[in-house]
Design a protein around this motif. Structure first.
Motif, PDB file in Angstrom:
ATOM      1  N   GLU A  30       0.852  -1.182   0.000  1.00 15.55           N
ATOM      2  CA  GLU A  30       0.000   0.000   0.000  1.00 15.55           C
ATOM      3  C   GLU A  30       0.893   1.239   0.000  1.00 15.55           C
ATOM      4  OE1 GLU A  30      -4.043  -0.338   2.311  1.00 15.55           O
ATOM      5  OE2 GLU A  30      -2.415  -0.916   3.652  1.00 15.55           O
ATOM      6  N   ALA A  31       0.451   2.289  -0.658  1.00 12.26           N
ATOM      7  CA  ALA A  31       1.213   3.536  -0.664  1.00 12.26           C
ATOM      8  C   ALA A  31       0.951   4.379   0.572  1.00 12.26           C
ATOM      9  CB  ALA A  31       0.895   4.336  -1.927  1.00 12.26           C
ATOM     10  N   HIS A  53       6.387 -10.762  -6.485  1.00 10.19           N
ATOM     11  CA  HIS A  53       5.394 -10.064  -7.301  1.00 10.19           C
ATOM     12  C   HIS A  53       3.996 -10.002  -6.720  1.00 10.19           C
ATOM     13  CE1 HIS A  53       3.292 -13.734  -8.661  1.00 10.19           C
ATOM     14  NE2 HIS A  53       4.491 -14.316  -8.654  1.00 10.19           N
ATOM     15  N   GLY A  59       1.536  -3.488  -4.565  1.00  9.18           N
ATOM     16  CA  GLY A  59       0.370  -2.685  -4.903  1.00  9.18           C
ATOM     17  C   GLY A  59       0.531  -1.194  -4.683  1.00  9.18           C
ATOM     18  N   LEU A  61       3.335   0.556  -5.346  1.00 10.78           N
ATOM     19  CA  LEU A  61       4.419   1.147  -6.145  1.00 10.78           C
ATOM     20  C   LEU A  61       3.945   2.345  -6.959  1.00 10.78           C
ATOM     21  CD1 LEU A  61       6.337  -2.023  -7.434  1.00 10.78           C
ATOM     22  CD2 LEU A  61       7.115  -0.356  -5.733  1.00 10.78           C
ATOM     23  N   ALA A  62       2.822   2.213  -7.638  1.00  9.25           N
ATOM     24  CA  ALA A  62       2.353   3.310  -8.492  1.00  9.25           C
ATOM     25  C   ALA A  62       2.099   4.574  -7.679  1.00  9.25           C
ATOM     26  CB  ALA A  62       1.077   2.886  -9.234  1.00  9.25           C
ATOM     27  N   GLY A  63       1.524   4.412  -6.505  1.00  4.38           N
ATOM     28  CA  GLY A  63       1.235   5.573  -5.675  1.00  4.38           C
ATOM     29  C   GLY A  63       2.468   6.216  -5.059  1.00  4.38           C
ATOM     30  N   ARG A  65       5.576   6.267  -6.712  1.00  4.33           N
ATOM     31  CA  ARG A  65       6.536   6.728  -7.723  1.00  4.33           C
ATOM     32  C   ARG A  65       6.627   8.259  -7.826  1.00  4.33           C
ATOM     33  NH1 ARG A  65       9.031   2.713 -10.505  1.00  4.33           N
ATOM     34  NH2 ARG A  65       8.025   0.669 -10.471  1.00  4.33           N
ATOM     35  N   PRO A  66       5.527   9.014  -7.640  1.00  5.42           N
ATOM     36  CA  PRO A  66       5.678  10.476  -7.684  1.00  5.42           C
ATOM     37  C   PRO A  66       6.586  11.026  -6.584  1.00  5.42           C
ATOM     38  CG  PRO A  66       3.378   9.876  -8.029  1.00  5.42           C
ATOM     39  CD  PRO A  66       4.093   8.636  -7.614  1.00  5.42           C
ATOM     40  N   PRO A  81       5.537  -4.302 -11.410  1.00  9.52           N
ATOM     41  CA  PRO A  81       4.989  -3.144 -12.132  1.00  9.52           C
ATOM     42  C   PRO A  81       5.977  -1.985 -12.222  1.00  9.52           C
ATOM     43  CG  PRO A  81       3.427  -3.968 -10.494  1.00  9.52           C
ATOM     44  CD  PRO A  81       4.716  -4.665 -10.239  1.00  9.52           C
ATOM     45  N   GLY A  82       6.046  -1.410 -13.428  1.00  8.91           N
ATOM     46  CA  GLY A  82       6.846  -0.203 -13.611  1.00  8.91           C
ATOM     47  C   GLY A  82       8.325  -0.478 -13.801  1.00  8.91           C
TER      48      GLY A  82
END
Length: 260
Positions: A30-31, A53, A59, A61-63, A65-66, A81-82
């Motif tokens: 979780e981010a 994985h 889950g 990671l996307a949140g 990355r910024p 992912p990514g």
């Protein structure tokens, strides 16, 4: 260096290591817990380590990355992912001023890796981030590997120095110890450790990190060569033809799958 266990979901831990200015995190499923901690401690996110994985480990990671100002390291034989810098066993790299070594630990997943910080810059004990391979008092389920693979992976981790701190990814300890007591009810180290862990959980504190030495003393999955553990496996599965450590491990893992 400060080590922080960030609770996520119902029983995950996202591990954060920071020096007061920058941080690395391990297995951010979780981010939001990470973002809160970064803000609370006023930290820059300098890197992320991923052991495998599964969604409860990647889950977030996307949140993140910024906010990320460094690399994501992940297993070379799994899809993460990514953008990821792929790692295989034996590979060493530096992050947050720490020398980190990847260790191949297949079994739970086919390409699972662990990360070892052998000589932290603050001269404290080594740190092992082992994902879902080793738990305190237990081990991960076999989703993609074989019993022989996971047993070999656990033995590789068990060979690390006894004072190595074991940073598992889940708070499964009390459940695991109930099973371990079934295997070795007279193990005094196990009785003492269970009492300590119960106090920790009563106070809403993590039972982790454990240590390699502690796990060698109480974890049945690391003790498959011990007479009491072999005897328990035979009692559970009388048709067991071979009591070598791999056969005993396979029996214990199946037993744990069915244990309630």
């Amino acid at each position: 260096m400060d080590l922080v266990a960030l609770p996520a979901f119902t029983d995950n831990y996202i591990w954060m290591l920071h020096d007061g200015a920058q941080a690395l995190v391990v297995d951010p499923g979780e981010a939001e817990p990470v973002l809160r901690a970064l803000d609370h401690y006023s930290l820059r996110l300098a890197g992320i380590l991923v052991t495998h994985h599964h969604g409860d480990h990647v889950g977030g990671l996307a949140g993140l990355r910024p906010r990320l100002q460094g690399p994501v390291f992940g297993p070379a034989r799994e899809t993460i992912p990514g953008p990821v810098q792929a790692c295989s066993g034996g590979q060493c790299f530096e992050l947050l001023g720490q020398q980190i070594r990847a260790i191949d630990v297949p079994g739970h997943t086919a390409g699972h890796i662990a990360y070892l910080i052998e000589t932290p810059s603050d001269a404290s004990a080594p740190l092992l981030f082992c994902g879902d391979t080793l738990f305190s008092g237990g081990c991960g389920r076999l989703f993609e590997g074989t019993p022989a693979q996971l047993q070999a992976s656990l033995q590789a981790l068990a060979a690390l120095p006894g004072h190595t701190r074991v940073c598992c990814a889940h708070e499964y300890t009390l459940s695991n110890l109930r099973f371990a007591r079934t295997i070795e009810p007279a193990n005094p180290a196990l009785l003492d450790y269970q009492a300590w862990c119960e106090t920790r959980r009563h106070d809403n504190l993590p039972t982790l990190p454990s240590t390699i030495g502690q796990e060698q003393a109480i974890n049945p999955f690391l003790r498959c060569d011990q007479p009491a553990v072999r005897a328990a496996a035979l009692a559970y599965q009388p048709q067991l033809l071979d009591t070598d450590p791999v056969a005993v491990f396979a029996t214990l893992r199946q037993w744990k799958n069915d244990f309630r």
